[in-house]
Design an enzyme around this catalytic site. Structure first.
Site, PDB file in Angstrom:
ATOM      1  N   THR A   1       6.979 -43.642   9.560  1.00  0.00           N
ATOM      2  CA  THR A   1       7.169 -42.412   8.990  1.00  0.00           C
ATOM      3  C   THR A   1       6.329 -41.330   9.358  1.00  0.00           C
ATOM      4  O   THR A   1       5.038 -41.624   9.391  1.00  0.00           O
ATOM      5  CB  THR A   1       7.453 -42.353   7.465  1.00  0.00           C
ATOM      6  OG1 THR A   1       7.943 -43.633   7.117  1.00  0.00           O
ATOM      7  CG2 THR A   1       7.668 -41.276   6.860  1.00  0.00           C
TER       8      THR A   1
ATOM      9  N   LYS B   1      13.799 -42.984 -11.066  1.00  0.00           N
ATOM     10  CA  LYS B   1      14.184 -43.365  -9.721  1.00  0.00           C
ATOM     11  C   LYS B   1      13.343 -43.949  -9.003  1.00  0.00           C
ATOM     12  O   LYS B   1      12.171 -44.322  -9.529  1.00  0.00           O
ATOM     13  CB  LYS B   1      14.595 -41.835  -9.078  1.00  0.00           C
ATOM     14  CG  LYS B   1      13.256 -41.039  -8.597  1.00  0.00           C
ATOM     15  CD  LYS B   1      13.483 -39.917  -7.973  1.00  0.00           C
ATOM     16  CE  LYS B   1      12.067 -39.382  -7.515  1.00  0.00           C
ATOM     17  NZ  LYS B   1      12.115 -38.041  -7.147  1.00  0.00           N
TER      18      LYS B   1
ATOM     19  N   ARG C   1      16.624 -43.482   4.346  1.00  0.00           N
ATOM     20  CA  ARG C   1      15.674 -44.089   3.404  1.00  0.00           C
ATOM     21  C   ARG C   1      16.519 -43.828   1.913  1.00  0.00           C
ATOM     22  O   ARG C   1      17.149 -42.803   1.612  1.00  0.00           O
ATOM     23  CB  ARG C   1      14.545 -43.223   3.172  1.00  0.00           C
ATOM     24  CG  ARG C   1      13.622 -43.151   4.332  1.00  0.00           C
ATOM     25  CD  ARG C   1      12.757 -42.190   4.767  1.00  0.00           C
ATOM     26  NE  ARG C   1      11.756 -41.926   3.609  1.00  0.00           N
ATOM     27  CZ  ARG C   1      10.650 -42.531   3.987  1.00  0.00           C
ATOM     28  NH1 ARG C   1      10.337 -42.929   5.176  1.00  0.00           N
ATOM     29  NH2 ARG C   1       9.773 -42.502   2.924  1.00  0.00           N
TER      30      ARG C   1
ATOM     31  N   ASP D   1       2.687 -46.624  12.693  1.00  0.00           N
ATOM     32  CA  ASP D   1       3.211 -46.419  11.391  1.00  0.00           C
ATOM     33  C   ASP D   1       4.825 -45.805  11.911  1.00  0.00           C
ATOM     34  O   ASP D   1       5.064 -45.515  12.925  1.00  0.00           O
ATOM     35  CB  ASP D   1       2.445 -45.359  10.754  1.00  0.00           C
ATOM     36  CG  ASP D   1       3.221 -44.786   9.511  1.00  0.00           C
ATOM     37  OD1 ASP D   1       3.494 -45.582   8.935  1.00  0.00           O
ATOM     38  OD2 ASP D   1       2.990 -43.552   9.278  1.00  0.00           O
TER      39      ASP D   1
ATOM     40  N   ASP E   1      -0.009 -41.291  10.689  1.00  0.00           N
ATOM     41  CA  ASP E   1      -0.175 -39.935  10.508  1.00  0.00           C
ATOM     42  C   ASP E   1      -0.547 -39.843   8.773  1.00  0.00           C
ATOM     43  O   ASP E   1      -1.222 -38.570   8.692  1.00  0.00           O
ATOM     44  CB  ASP E   1       1.036 -39.177  10.624  1.00  0.00           C
ATOM     45  CG  ASP E   1       1.859 -39.541   9.561  1.00  0.00           C
ATOM     46  OD1 ASP E   1       2.218 -40.729   9.115  1.00  0.00           O
ATOM     47  OD2 ASP E   1       2.832 -38.704   9.125  1.00  0.00           O
TER      48      ASP E   1
ATOM     49  N   ARG F   1       7.723 -52.832   4.543  1.00  0.00           N
ATOM     50  CA  ARG F   1       7.378 -52.961   3.097  1.00  0.00           C
ATOM     51  C   ARG F   1       5.955 -53.423   2.985  1.00  0.00           C
ATOM     52  O   ARG F   1       5.385 -54.443   2.320  1.00  0.00           O
ATOM     53  CB  ARG F   1       8.211 -54.003   2.190  1.00  0.00           C
ATOM     54  CG  ARG F   1       9.610 -53.605   1.922  1.00  0.00           C
ATOM     55  CD  ARG F   1       9.853 -52.569   0.638  1.00  0.00           C
ATOM     56  NE  ARG F   1      11.137 -52.286   0.427  1.00  0.00           N
ATOM     57  CZ  ARG F   1      11.359 -51.017   0.074  1.00  0.00           C
ATOM     58  NH1 ARG F   1      10.502 -49.850   0.353  1.00  0.00           N
ATOM     59  NH2 ARG F   1      12.654 -51.015  -0.350  1.00  0.00           N
TER      60      ARG F   1
ATOM     61  N   GLU G   1      10.368 -36.342  -2.025  1.00  0.00           N
ATOM     62  CA  GLU G   1      10.658 -35.571  -3.282  1.00  0.00           C
ATOM     63  C   GLU G   1      10.940 -34.393  -2.990  1.00  0.00           C
ATOM     64  O   GLU G   1      11.926 -33.816  -3.791  1.00  0.00           O
ATOM     65  CB  GLU G   1       9.317 -35.874  -4.062  1.00  0.00           C
ATOM     66  CG  GLU G   1       8.955 -37.076  -4.810  1.00  0.00           C
ATOM     67  CD  GLU G   1       8.221 -36.793  -6.013  1.00  0.00           C
ATOM     68  OE1 GLU G   1       7.080 -35.947  -5.799  1.00  0.00           O
ATOM     69  OE2 GLU G   1       8.526 -37.437  -7.057  1.00  0.00           O
TER      70      GLU G   1
ATOM     71  N   PHE H   1       4.682 -43.019 -10.477  1.00  0.00           N
ATOM     72  CA  PHE H   1       4.897 -43.858  -9.487  1.00  0.00           C
ATOM     73  C   PHE H   1       3.541 -44.806  -8.950  1.00  0.00           C
ATOM     74  O   PHE H   1       2.613 -44.118  -9.106  1.00  0.00           O
ATOM     75  CB  PHE H   1       5.306 -43.171  -8.287  1.00  0.00           C
ATOM     76  CG  PHE H   1       5.821 -43.924  -7.083  1.00  0.00           C
ATOM     77  CD1 PHE H   1       7.245 -44.418  -6.747  1.00  0.00           C
ATOM     78  CD2 PHE H   1       4.845 -44.291  -6.155  1.00  0.00           C
ATOM     79  CE1 PHE H   1       7.570 -45.210  -5.594  1.00  0.00           C
ATOM     80  CE2 PHE H   1       5.233 -44.785  -5.021  1.00  0.00           C
ATOM     81  CZ  PHE H   1       6.466 -45.280  -4.843  1.00  0.00           C
TER      82      PHE H   1
ATOM     83  N   THR I   1       5.459 -50.704   8.552  1.00  0.00           N
ATOM     84  CA  THR I   1       6.179 -49.477   7.880  1.00  0.00           C
ATOM     85  C   THR I   1       6.469 -50.140   6.405  1.00  0.00           C
ATOM     86  O   THR I   1       6.410 -51.264   6.101  1.00  0.00           O
ATOM     87  CB  THR I   1       7.486 -49.060   8.377  1.00  0.00           C
ATOM     88  OG1 THR I   1       8.314 -48.271   7.435  1.00  0.00           O
ATOM     89  CG2 THR I   1       8.495 -50.214   8.431  1.00  0.00           C
TER      90      THR I   1
END
Lengths: 712, 340
Positions: free
Chosen positions: A182, A348, A382, A180, A600, A574, A284, A325, A462
């Protein structure tokens, strides 16, 4: 899911109103609830049971070996029994002067008894105690992992943990690492780094000659002393943004107001002025913290209001709807009514998505902002795009009604809601974009380099956008400038993707491409393995989420896999959690290789469970990955030690141990076999019975164990 | 880091050589520079040992006299028929040189499966330890030699004891045409542990009392308490010949110590000359194609005659040297520069 009718009113009971087992209820003392599922049927328990029992290839080999040895034992006993038969006829019948044969004991019966006697005597060849010893060795080697100070991370006070004791030696055979990004390669500590507001980019620092400075060397953070509620840990170096806020630039204010309103963060204020934010995602949190420092302090929320301190003035916004979201929408919106009574929608989300929803009038701004976005992504940041829209009171009340109806229907609720969301989230006005930095963990580039040297292929999977992922790829040494070429697969149709994959194959392996394609068809039918191929140089591959979806279809997966395996490094961006697992499964299915997945977050769990070995990073995103993993530690760089030191030692030790064990059992047993030819195949033992019984248990257990625990 | 040790979190693993896998370890790196000289050295050492063993073994003198009497020309042919009792035969032999002392006399049997399991377990250890209860009821392993036809217990019971070798030998030296007996020493030919620990006579004197109500093994000419009536410590179950027999041979072709020649003028060995061996032929082996022989031998520091060990050392040593030459050639031809 259902509706609740109470006092003539209908209330929707949807996903949001469900508390899953394991949740903690915050900001309220009590609530009424209804138990939907309990015990084994809760989501937690349902997810738990699915993990499969992982075994190592050595285990399987061992089982086969033990079976073979058992067959060999029977074979030896048969030979000796036949020998006994012959001996009884040739010699034994004459020897009756001194050893009379009992009545009825024919040579055949004697041979039959001899067979079973030898099964007992030669049983030492079957390593029954092998399994016990193997487990002891594995346990020992797992403890070594737990004890390793070089895998202890002092900042979070976490030692490495071997959560399973059965997979140690497999660590030494890893060929593919799926990582991964992030939180695994990066620290997952988000910092608000740059932004673009109304076509102006903030965040870079220039010296007097107009040269851009490296932020890490620049030590003059912006001054937030005008704001008593500012978070002292927040650092921003571009003073012009602070000036813009102080000058009450309306776009800048709208920008930060959006950040303060459009989120799902919870605020905790234990003491006056001491705010703590509880955010679902660190992104966030970073954004809300940024808004807080620039004077738009989010203070608290109730289910239908958000209170914000705007430049020192307390204001309360009425929260009318949250358009939440998800992975498909990739955006979130809130609809609020300001204290002045103005209705607005703040949105957003991912830039590509937001751009589709924008009003024609902000075309110019879009171009400028796109430039900035590309710049940000090029630095590995990001990005998110921000947009807003003022709403008409009449239209909204009508929409609200439809929303309510949709949310109380039982059939097809999701798609109806999605349609409503689509309808209201259009003709938005662009405000700007944010860029959040996620720093690489220490030692990641070196680790990746070392692993590459060990011929371990690293695939990064990712959820980030392509530019960000590519950039991280470069900064952590996965993609290198010296590489002959980095292929980018981003086709939007199956044909495009296939063509791009073919082109990549052709340029990596100009010869033999046609041949191997023919080979594929054969292999797809009969053999489920792809052989390893070597490309003519070093290549990298970057594949996009939508292309990956096509590439993972059964008609194209072999082609994709072959291309990917020719490359030194593969980055999939993506990707959804499901796709992560699919990629791992694909490699497991067609490659005879051991795979390791490291991650993680909860979105990595599927991949961790799918791979031969799952490694969890105990970091910012909770314990889900760790709980479903086989090994866990705090930093990506420990992977090097886990694989190249512990894995290698475990594997070598286990192999040596097995050979030593078989060797000692065979030498011990062959003595009896050999002696059988001299003693008339009479099952006479050479050694004392106690020695035979305790040979494996005591006399030879320690040297074997010692070697397999301390050998280096 | 070291200075802050007292502040260390309990989660931090201990810093010991064991937990950090820093225990001293050594792994040989087998490079040509070590392996080739190593092979030469090992090879030379083996050849040296081999030569020593071989020469020593060659110096050991062995004389084997087969007296089975399987062929009509053999002096003992007349005795080979089991129906003839108390048969005696004589074999003549000549020594060209001195047979260095101390000389050991063995009897050898071939194709005799003393190592057969059922034969080997056919005895009663408690009985042989002097346990009087077992004199009345021998262990079932002894069957069919546990009771005689009149249901009297056999002591010592079992096939092993029953088949005890009972040929006897007398050795004469021809001096000036007359026979002069060579004194044979029957002491100290059995294992010390057998005589003092494992085997024991039943308590009570005279020994014969303990054997009341028992019968001697079927094949034996006389009972256990009559094996050597001259010496209490060589009678009954601790009779040296009995003990030697009861310690089973490992292989079907074996020899067992019979006597030693240690006395009088024969201490230095048997002088050159003519000898005559008088055999009381009681033990019949032809029925199972066995052979009997008498062996005279002396010993060296490495034991009896054994050419094999020396030859094995020589072969392995030569192989090592040979392989080192092969490796040297290979190394010279395909030298791997990165090996260092």
């Amino acid at each position: 899911m259902g509706t609740l009718t109470y006092a003539g009113q209908k209330y929707p009971l949807d996903n949001e109103k469900i508390l899953l087992r394991g949740c903690t209820l915050r900001n309220t003392e009590w609530c009424f609830g209804l138990v939907l599922f309990g015990g084994q049927e809760t989501k937690l328990m349902q997810n738990c049971g699915k993990s499969t029992f992982k075994r190592t290839s050595i285990d399987r080999l061992m089982n086969v070996l033990v079976l073979c040895i058992f067959g060999f034992l029977v074979f030896m006993c048969l030979i000796l029994a036949i020998g006994n038969y012959i001996w009884e006829i040739n010699n034994g019948s004459n020897f009756t002067v001194f050893l009379p044969r009992e009545d009825g004991n024919s040579a055949g019966f004697s041979a039959f008894l001899t067979f079973w006697s030898y099964v007992i005597i030669l049983n030492t060849v079957v390593p029954i105690s092998l399994y016990v010893s193997v487990e002891i060795i594995r346990l020992g080697n797992s403890f070594y992992i737990d004890w390793d100070r070089k895998m202890y991370y002092s900042r979070s006070d976490t030692p490495a943990e071997a959560r399973t004791t059965t997979l140690n030696e497999e660590l030494g055979q890893i060929k593919y690492v799926f990582s991964d990004k992030t939180g695994t390669l990066t620290q997952n500590i988000m910092t608000f780094n740059k932004c673009s507001i109304n076509g102006k980019s903030y965040g870079d620092v220039y010296d007097c000659t107009g040269q851009r400075l490296d932020i890490s060397e620049y030590k003059d953070p912006a001054d937030f002393s005008f704001n008593p509620l500012a978070d002292p840990r927040f650092m921003f170096y571009d003073h012009s943004l602070v000036e813009a806020v102080k000058l009450e630039n309306p776009e800048v204010h709208a920008f930060f107001r959006l950040l303060a309103l459009c989120h799902t963060v919870m605020a905790e204020e234990k003491k006056e002025g001491e705010l703590f934010y509880q955010a679902q995602s660190p992104d966030e949190g970073a954004l809300v913290t940024a808004a807080r420092n620039f004077g738009f302090v989010f203070r608290s929320r109730t289910p239908d209001s958000i209170s914000v301190v705007e430049m020192g003035n307390q204001r309360s916004y009425e929260l009318l709807a949250i358009l939440d979201f998800n992975n498909v929408r990739k955006r979130m919106s809130v609809i609020v009514r300001s204290p002045e009574g103005k209705l607005s929608l703040y949105c957003k989300g991912a830039d590509t998505i937001i751009y589709e929803k924008l009003h024609q009038s902000c075309r110019k701004l879009m171009d400028v902002t796109t430039e900035h976005l590309n710049e940000f992504a090029g630095e590995g940041l990001r990005t998110l795009a921000l947009a807003y829209k003022d709403l008409d009171e009449e239209y909204f009340s009508q929409w609200k009604q439809r929303h309510y109806e949709a949310s109380t229907t039982l059939e097809d609720k999701e798609s109806k809601l999605d349609e409503l969301y689509e309808e209201i989230e259009k003709d938005l006005l662009l405000l700007g974009a944010t860029a959040i930095e996620d720093k690489l963990q220490d030692g990641v580039p070196q680790t990746i380099e070392q692993l590459a040297k060990a011929d371990i292929k690293i695939w990064v999977l990712t959820g980030d956008k392509q530019e960000t992922a590519e950039n991280i790829g470069y900064s952590c040494n996965l993609l290198r400038e010296e590489m002959n070429e980095v292929f980018i697969i981003s086709g939007h149709s199956p044909e495009d993707v296939r063509q791009e994959l073919r082109n990549a194959q052709n340029s990596m392996k100009p010869n033999g491409a046609v041949n191997s394609l023919l080979l594929f068809e054969d292999m797809g039918k009969h053999v489920n393995l792809i052989k390893d191929e070597v490309a003519d140089g070093e290549y990298g591959l970057v594949i996009n989420g939508h292309s990956l979806a096509y590439a993972l279809e059964s008609t194209m997966e072999l082609e994709f896999l072959r291309t990917a395996c020719l490359c030194k490094a593969v980055i999939c961006c993506r990707v959804t959690p499901l796709q992560k697992a699919q990629v791992v499964e694909l490699v497991k299915k067609y490659k005879k290789a051991v795979t390791l997945a490291i991650g993680d977050g909860a979105n990595d769990v599927s991949m961790i469970k799918a791979a031969h070995i799952g490694v969890g990073i105990s970091g910012q995103e909770g314990m889900q990955a760790v709980l479903s993993s086989d090994y866990s530690f705090a930093q990506f760089r420990f992977l090097q030690r886990l694989l190249l030191v512990h894995g290698r030692w475990s594997y070598l030790r286990m192999c040596k141990f097995l050979r030593y064990f078989f060797y000692k059992n065979f030498t011990f047993t062959f003595v009896h076999f050999w002696f059988g030819f001299f003693c008339g195949f009479s099952a006479q033992t050479v050694y004392d019975e106690w020695f035979i019984t305790l040979y494996n248990l005591m006399y030879t257990a320690l040297p074997v164990l010692g070697m397999s625990l301390f050998d280096q | 880091m070291v200075k802050h040790e007292q502040e260390e979190s309990p989660n931090r693993p201990d810093n010991t050589a064991f937990t950090q896998q820093r225990l001293p370890a050594w792994q040989p790196i087998l490079s040509a520079g070590i392996v080739i000289p190593g092979f030469v050295l090992i090879g030379l050492a083996f050849i040296g040992v081999g030569v020593g063993l071989f020469i020593t073994s060659r110096d050991v003198q062995v004389l084997e006299l087969d007296y089975t009497g399987a062929v009509a020309t053999d002096p003992c042919y007349k005795c080979s028929d089991p129906s003839i009792k108390d048969c005696k035969c004589t074999m003549e032999f000549h020594l060209d040189t001195l047979f260095r002392g101390p000389v050991f006399i063995y009897y050898g049997l071939t194709n005799y499966f003393q190592n057969q399991r059922k034969y080997g377990i056919s005895k009663d250890d408690n009985q042989l330890y002097g346990d009087l209860d077992t004199f009345k009821s021998p262990a079932s392993e002894c069957s069919p030699y546990d009771y005689d036809s009149k249901s009297k217990p056999i002591v010592p019971c079992g096939a092993l004891a029953n088949s005890m070798f009972n040929d006897t030998f007398k050795l004469y030296r021809m001096v000036n045409g007359s026979k002069k007996e060579v004194p044979l020493n029957g002491k100290g030919i059995a294992w010390w542990t057998d005589q003092n620990v494992k085997y024991r006579n039943p308590s009570g004197t005279p020994l014969i009392n303990a054997f009341n109500g028992t019968v001697k093994p079927i094949n034996w000419p006389k009972a256990a308490y009559e094996l050597d009536t001259t010496d209490v410590y060589n009678n009954g179950f601790i009779n040296q010949d009995f003990l030697v027999w009861m310690r089973r041979a490992a292989l079907p072709d074996f020899r067992k110590l019979y006597r030693r020649i240690t006395k009088d003028e024969y201490q230095a060995g048997l002088p050159a000359g003519n000898y005559s061996l008088e055999i009381s032929y009681n033990y019949h082996v032809l029925s199972f194609k066995g052979k009997k022989k008498l062996v005279l031998s002396n010993v060296s520091w490495m034991g009896g005659k054994n050419d094999f060990l020396g030859i094995a050392y020589l072969v392995v040593g030569s192989l090592c040297v040979f392989m080192s030459i092969v490796m040297l050639i290979v190394y010279a031809k395909f030298k791997f520069p990165e090996e260092d």
